[in-house]
Design a protein around this motif. Structure first.
Motif: not given
Length: 142
Positions: A49, A53, A81, A83-84, A91-92, A94-95
């Protein structure tokens, strides 16, 4: 015994998951800002992961201190950065395309030439601000 830490850093910078996992014992524990991660599969997932990211993430070691079966490392993590990225709030993000440079520290407990426990510290505020998150988003969830 601290040569495993050197192998770990090299494997991380090469994004070589197999080589990183070879640095750990059969039942490792890692604790970082997101909480504990236990077992080889969870630790492998953490690295996967992280590299999703920040696919170009790289650590530059600033200092390594060895005291018997314990090794401490200070470093600077850099990367873009793209990617997720899971935030500690759940929270996630995003790019953002933003470049980060964040100070970090690891404490390794070593046994029989492998990592049995790893404590990960990094400046979350520094990271989140570099990713463009407003301070209001860093508070408790609504």
């Amino acid at each position: 015994m601290d040569e495993v830490v050197d192998r770990y850093v090299s494997a991380f910078n090469a994004h070589d998951l197999g080589a990183i996992m070879d640095c750990y014992c059969s039942k490792p524990v890692t604790v970082g800002p997101g909480g504990p991660v236990e077992g080889r599969s969870e630790i492998a997932s953490y690295y996967t992961r992280t590299w999703q990211a920040f696919p170009d993430m790289h650590f530059t070691v600033l200092r390594k201190v060895v005291d018997g079966a314990a090794t401490a490392v200070t470093a600077v993590a850099t990367g873009r950065h793209t990617g997720p990225f899971a935030l500690t709030t759940g929270d996630v993000l995003q790019s953002t395309g933003r470049y980060i440079s964040v100070r970090c520290c690891w404490f390794f407990a070593l046994q029989e030439g492998v990592i049995v426990n790893q404590q990960i510290f990094y400046d979350q505020l520094e990271l989140y601000l570099q990713l463009g998150l407003p301070l209001s988003r860093l508070g408790p969830p609504d």
